[in-house]
Design a protein around this motif. Structure first.
Motif, PDB file in Angstrom:
ATOM      1  N   LYS A 244      54.904 -10.228  15.162  1.00 53.49           N
ATOM      2  CA  LYS A 244      54.599  -8.687  15.065  1.00 53.49           C
ATOM      3  C   LYS A 244      55.646  -7.898  15.422  1.00 53.49           C
ATOM      4  CE  LYS A 244      50.261  -7.391  16.778  1.00 53.49           C
ATOM      5  NZ  LYS A 244      49.428  -7.152  17.819  1.00 53.49           N
TER       6      LYS A 244
ATOM      7  N   VAL B 290      46.854   0.206  21.261  1.00 52.02           N
ATOM      8  CA  VAL B 290      47.234   1.089  22.551  1.00 52.02           C
ATOM      9  C   VAL B 290      48.813   1.107  22.785  1.00 52.02           C
ATOM     10  CG1 VAL B 290      46.984   1.283  25.006  1.00 52.02           C
ATOM     11  CG2 VAL B 290      44.922   0.992  23.759  1.00 52.02           C
ATOM     12  N   GLY B 291      49.425  -0.188  22.734  1.00 49.04           N
ATOM     13  CA  GLY B 291      50.805  -0.208  22.995  1.00 49.04           C
ATOM     14  C   GLY B 291      51.724   0.280  22.068  1.00 49.04           C
TER      15      GLY B 291
ATOM     16  N   LYS C   2      54.524 -10.623  23.012  1.00 45.00           N
ATOM     17  CA  LYS C   2      54.767 -12.284  22.883  1.00 45.00           C
ATOM     18  C   LYS C   2      54.443 -12.527  21.460  1.00 45.00           C
ATOM     19  CE  LYS C   2      50.161 -13.894  24.225  1.00 45.00           C
ATOM     20  NZ  LYS C   2      49.500 -14.431  25.106  1.00 45.00           N
TER      21      LYS C   2
ATOM     22  N   LYS D 138      32.651  -3.819  24.796  1.00 43.50           N
ATOM     23  CA  LYS D 138      33.124  -4.880  25.812  1.00 43.50           C
ATOM     24  C   LYS D 138      33.331  -3.858  27.130  1.00 43.50           C
ATOM     25  CE  LYS D 138      38.223  -4.377  25.565  1.00 43.50           C
ATOM     26  NZ  LYS D 138      38.515  -3.771  26.657  1.00 43.50           N
TER      27      LYS D 138
ATOM     28  N   SER E  52      46.070  -0.722  30.220  1.00 39.54           N
ATOM     29  CA  SER E  52      44.995  -1.589  29.479  1.00 39.54           C
ATOM     30  C   SER E  52      43.600  -1.245  30.298  1.00 39.54           C
ATOM     31  CB  SER E  52      44.993  -3.093  29.575  1.00 39.54           C
ATOM     32  OG  SER E  52      46.234  -3.598  28.997  1.00 39.54           O
TER      33      SER E  52
ATOM     34  N   GLU F 231      43.978   4.538  29.384  1.00 42.14           N
ATOM     35  CA  GLU F 231      44.375   5.144  27.879  1.00 42.14           C
ATOM     36  C   GLU F 231      42.797   5.503  27.374  1.00 42.14           C
ATOM     37  OE1 GLU F 231      47.047   6.108  26.452  1.00 42.14           O
ATOM     38  OE2 GLU F 231      45.733   7.261  25.326  1.00 42.14           O
TER      39      GLU F 231
ATOM     40  N   CYS G 237      36.286  -1.326  22.099  1.00 39.71           N
ATOM     41  CA  CYS G 237      36.231  -0.776  23.676  1.00 39.71           C
ATOM     42  C   CYS G 237      34.798  -0.550  24.105  1.00 39.71           C
ATOM     43  CB  CYS G 237      37.038   0.632  23.840  1.00 39.71           C
ATOM     44  SG  CYS G 237      38.794   0.474  23.502  1.00 39.71           S
TER      45      CYS G 237
ATOM     46  N   ARG H  43      37.002  -4.928  14.975  1.00 36.68           N
ATOM     47  CA  ARG H  43      36.390  -5.417  16.054  1.00 36.68           C
ATOM     48  C   ARG H  43      35.166  -5.013  16.439  1.00 36.68           C
ATOM     49  NH1 ARG H  43      41.639  -5.437  19.792  1.00 36.68           N
ATOM     50  NH2 ARG H  43      41.742  -3.450  18.974  1.00 36.68           N
TER      51      ARG H  43
ATOM     52  N   ALA I  14      57.408  -4.262  23.632  1.00 38.57           N
ATOM     53  CA  ALA I  14      57.686  -5.577  23.756  1.00 38.57           C
ATOM     54  C   ALA I  14      56.268  -6.393  23.437  1.00 38.57           C
ATOM     55  CB  ALA I  14      58.226  -6.175  24.910  1.00 38.57           C
TER      56      ALA I  14
ATOM     57  N   LEU J 128      60.702 -11.201  26.245  1.00 35.12           N
ATOM     58  CA  LEU J 128      59.906 -10.419  27.510  1.00 35.12           C
ATOM     59  C   LEU J 128      60.651 -10.608  28.811  1.00 35.12           C
ATOM     60  CD1 LEU J 128      56.402 -11.754  26.726  1.00 35.12           C
ATOM     61  CD2 LEU J 128      57.536  -9.621  25.848  1.00 35.12           C
TER      62      LEU J 128
ATOM     63  N   LYS K 132      38.025   5.024  33.616  1.00 31.80           N
ATOM     64  CA  LYS K 132      37.861   4.747  32.319  1.00 31.80           C
ATOM     65  C   LYS K 132      36.634   3.929  31.952  1.00 31.80           C
ATOM     66  CE  LYS K 132      39.297   3.314  28.292  1.00 31.80           C
ATOM     67  NZ  LYS K 132      39.486   4.299  27.304  1.00 31.80           N
TER      68      LYS K 132
HETATM   69  P1  NAD Z   1      45.273  -5.511  20.961  1.00 32.49           P
HETATM   70  O1  NAD Z   1      44.946  -6.885  20.851  1.00 32.49           O
HETATM   71  O2  NAD Z   1      45.356  -4.812  19.681  1.00 32.49           O
HETATM   72  O3  NAD Z   1      46.933  -5.610  21.622  1.00 32.49           O
HETATM   73  C1  NAD Z   1      47.225  -6.428  22.780  1.00 32.49           C
HETATM   74  C2  NAD Z   1      48.715  -6.982  22.263  1.00 32.49           C
HETATM   75  O4  NAD Z   1      49.190  -7.691  23.559  1.00 32.49           O
HETATM   76  C3  NAD Z   1      48.900  -7.818  21.129  1.00 32.49           C
HETATM   77  O5  NAD Z   1      49.827  -7.616  20.142  1.00 32.49           O
HETATM   78  C4  NAD Z   1      49.146  -9.229  21.968  1.00 32.49           C
HETATM   79  O6  NAD Z   1      50.137  -9.915  21.280  1.00 32.49           O
HETATM   80  C5  NAD Z   1      50.056  -8.478  23.377  1.00 32.49           C
HETATM   81  N1  NAD Z   1      50.052  -9.626  24.353  1.00 32.49           N
HETATM   82  C6  NAD Z   1      49.115 -10.244  24.964  1.00 32.49           C
HETATM   83  N2  NAD Z   1      49.670 -11.036  26.159  1.00 32.49           N
HETATM   84  C7  NAD Z   1      50.881 -10.408  26.051  1.00 32.49           C
HETATM   85  C8  NAD Z   1      51.661 -10.833  27.183  1.00 32.49           C
HETATM   86  N3  NAD Z   1      51.615 -11.422  28.211  1.00 32.49           N
HETATM   87  N4  NAD Z   1      52.941 -10.127  27.039  1.00 32.49           N
HETATM   88  C9  NAD Z   1      53.390  -9.415  26.049  1.00 32.49           C
HETATM   89  N5  NAD Z   1      52.429  -8.996  25.302  1.00 32.49           N
HETATM   90  C10 NAD Z   1      50.991  -9.551  25.164  1.00 32.49           C
HETATM   91  O7  NAD Z   1      44.718  -4.648  22.018  1.00 32.49           O
HETATM   92  P2  NAD Z   1      44.514  -2.924  22.087  1.00 32.49           P
HETATM   93  O8  NAD Z   1      43.478  -2.474  21.206  1.00 32.49           O
HETATM   94  O9  NAD Z   1      45.859  -2.328  21.919  1.00 32.49           O
HETATM   95  O10 NAD Z   1      43.902  -2.737  23.588  1.00 32.49           O
HETATM   96  C11 NAD Z   1      44.824  -3.049  24.639  1.00 32.49           C
HETATM   97  C12 NAD Z   1      44.159  -2.351  26.016  1.00 32.49           C
HETATM   98  O11 NAD Z   1      43.897  -1.006  25.982  1.00 32.49           O
HETATM   99  C13 NAD Z   1      42.733  -3.177  26.229  1.00 32.49           C
HETATM  100  O12 NAD Z   1      42.520  -3.357  27.469  1.00 32.49           O
HETATM  101  C14 NAD Z   1      41.746  -2.067  25.655  1.00 32.49           C
HETATM  102  O13 NAD Z   1      40.618  -2.239  26.107  1.00 32.49           O
HETATM  103  C15 NAD Z   1      42.410  -0.797  26.087  1.00 32.49           C
HETATM  104  N6  NAD Z   1      42.065   0.342  25.134  1.00 32.49           N
HETATM  105  C16 NAD Z   1      42.030   0.153  23.897  1.00 32.49           C
HETATM  106  C17 NAD Z   1      41.837   1.334  22.861  1.00 32.49           C
HETATM  107  C18 NAD Z   1      41.510   1.116  21.584  1.00 32.49           C
HETATM  108  O14 NAD Z   1      41.055   2.020  21.043  1.00 32.49           O
HETATM  109  N7  NAD Z   1      41.942  -0.097  20.914  1.00 32.49           N
HETATM  110  C19 NAD Z   1      41.612   2.309  23.744  1.00 32.49           C
HETATM  111  C20 NAD Z   1      41.896   2.576  24.991  1.00 32.49           C
HETATM  112  C21 NAD Z   1      42.139   1.517  25.687  1.00 32.49           C
END
Ligand code: NAD
Length: 434
Positions: free
Chosen positions: A35, A11-12, A31, A263, A120, A151, A260, A327, A29, A70, A204
């Motif tokens: 990456k 997502v990020g 942590k 969970k 998130s 998102e 998604c 996942r 950004a 960060l 969401k």
């Molecule tokens: P992900 O695990 O791929 O990415 C999360 C990132 O956050 C990781 O790179 C991790 O290192 C980083 N992180 C964790 N703690 C941190 C901190 N304190 N500071 C900075 N970085 C930090 O997860 P994702 O799939 O991108 O999902 C993120 C959120 O979006 C979740 O809540 C998910 O439910 C939601 N979401 C996901 C999707 C999808 O299709 N993947 C779609 C919509 C919403």
């Protein structure tokens, strides 16, 4: 205005690239310093169509950069999109520790007004916890606002979902936050839906759970089809032509997976139950989904009887096409069951094999990763189709048949037409149709 995107996962990264494409100045950004250094050197850690190009173009135009510092990123930002993970606890509730960590980071670095945007997926009322955490730990008397902007991107089409959204939900409690967030998305002003924060958070979870419910519903109907002469594809088509129902997410198969739906449906069950609401409708939908592995395994056993030492080709490991994400992929449960029964597996996926190797490392004679579907089929007693990658629909089935020891196919995604495959000499099993 400087915008930080905290967390550069699926997502990020898309959010950072997408917001930069809208013309904003973005710092991504994470942590995970490794990456970030990979991304900064142009190596995108995930497979998502179009994302590499979008990231590279915006880095080139000077609108997008990445950092693992960060504290510095947070201090520099006026708006922070929180895109960290919200995985699942054993009891189904969302693990909010990454959100808390990000909130404390913001509190530590609250050097001037900031808008904190939850992107998130979080349980309804999370904004109150973020607000409380920042309020509790902040070191200055500085103002801040929280907003919710869930998102809706789908992995596999995330870039176009971000740049051509159906709707953008903006959950706010102050005018200042509304003006900033609506300003960021001004290009999509006809698709903005402004609500309060609890509503935005719930939209969401309610959306994802409804889609999961729709999939489980058609899978339930497919179970009836299998005991009758009804054909689930035609049932779904006939239902879907009713505009009140719609044809999407009515595809019977081996169930939903990904990071998604499984969970989010469990999290909503937990949220509802904690609030004293009977959530049995959604619990049942999740149970139907878990049962899909049994349904698939029954078909495999119907075809092969004893699985010990049978060679089985598994095509498709990702939880859906056009992603490398495994996942909660249904393939995981199936592979686990097949290995438990002593089968020898030959796995193939266009993008997800590397990720699967971390769960199931290759073992000589027991589990091999193959370079093509044809190599996977080589000498196998049956072929199982687990993900509907477009390349599978175009397979040369005569070549597959020639490679197989026995021409048996179990199609967990109804990719092929039963009559056409049988005409080629396959014994063919699929979902909810004869
Ligand atoms: P992900 O695990 O791929 O990415 C999360 C990132 O956050 C990781 O790179 C991790 O290192 C980083 N992180 C964790 N703690 C941190 C901190 N304190 N500071 C900075 N970085 C930090 O997860 P994702 O799939 O991108 O999902 C993120 C959120 O979006 C979740 O809540 C998910 O439910 C939601 N979401 C996901 C999707 C999808 O299709 N993947 C779609 C919509 C919403």
């Amino acid at each position: 205005m400087k915008i930080a995107v905290m967390g550069t996962g699926y997502v990020g990264l898309v959010t950072a690239a997408g917001l930069a494409e809208l013309g904003h100045q973005i710092i991504g950004a994470d942590k995970d310093a490794e990456k970030i250094s990979r991304i900064a050197s142009g190596r995108v850690p995930i497979y998502e169509p179009g994302l590499d190009e979008l990231l590279a173009a915006n880095v080139r135009k000077g609108r997008l950069s990445f950092s693992s510092d960060l504290d510095a990123v947070t201090r520099e930002a006026d708006v922070i999109f929180v895109c960290v993970g919200t995985p699942q606890h054993d009891d189904g509730s969302a693990d909010m520790s990454q959100i808390e960590e990000a909130s404390r980071l913001i509190a530590d670095n609250l050097n001037r007004y900031k808008l904190v945007v939850e992107k998130s997926t979080v349980p309804v009322k999370t904004s109150h916890w973020i607000k409380r955490t920042i309020g509790l730990y902040k070191k200055t008397n500085t103002d801040f606002d929280i907003a919710s902007n869930p998102e809706f991107l789908r992995e596999g089409s995330a870039v176009s979902d971000f740049l051509q959204p159906d709707r953008i939900i903006v959950g706010v409690e102050t005018e200042r936050a509304r003006d900033i967030l609506c300003g960021i998305y001004s290009k999509f002003k006809d698709r903005l839906v402004v609500t309060n924060i609890d509503t935005a958070e719930l939209i969401k979870h309610a959306s994802n759970s409804f889609l999961a419910l729709k999939i489980s519903y058609i899978n339930l109907i497919s179970n009836i089809c299998e005991k009758t002469d009804a054909n689930v594809e035609q049932v779904a088509e006939g239902m879907g032509l009713d505009p009140r129902i719609g044809g999407r997410f009515l595809k019977a198969g081996i169930g939903y997976g990904g990071s998604c739906f499984p969970k989010d449906i469990k999290a909503l069950v937990k949220i509802g139950e904690d609030l004293g609401v009977d959530m049995s409708l959604l619990k049942q939908a999740d149970e139907i989904n878990l049962d899909r592995i049994r349904v698939l395994m029954e078909k495999v056993k119907q075809a092969l009887w004893i699985l010990k030492d049978k060679r089985i080709a598994v095509l498709g490991l990702a939880f859906k096409p056009e992603t490398d994400d495994i996942r909660e992929a249904p393939s995981i449960g199936v592979i686990r069951e097949l290995l438990r029964e002593g089968a020898r597996l030959r796995l193939y996926d266009p993008q997800a094999a590397e990720n699967m190797k971390s769960l199931f490392p290759a073992e000589p004679e027991r589990l091999e990763y193959c370079a093509s579907p044809y190599e996977a089929a080589e000498g196998a007693n049956a072929i199982l189709l687990m993900t509907e990658w477009p390349e599978f629909a175009g397979l040369d089935l005569n070549k597959i048949k020639a490679a197989l020891a026995n021409p048996i196919m179990v199609d967990g995604r109804n990719v092929f037409e039963p009559a056409a495959v049988r005409k080629l000499g396959f014994e063919y099993y699929s979902i909810g149709r004869k």
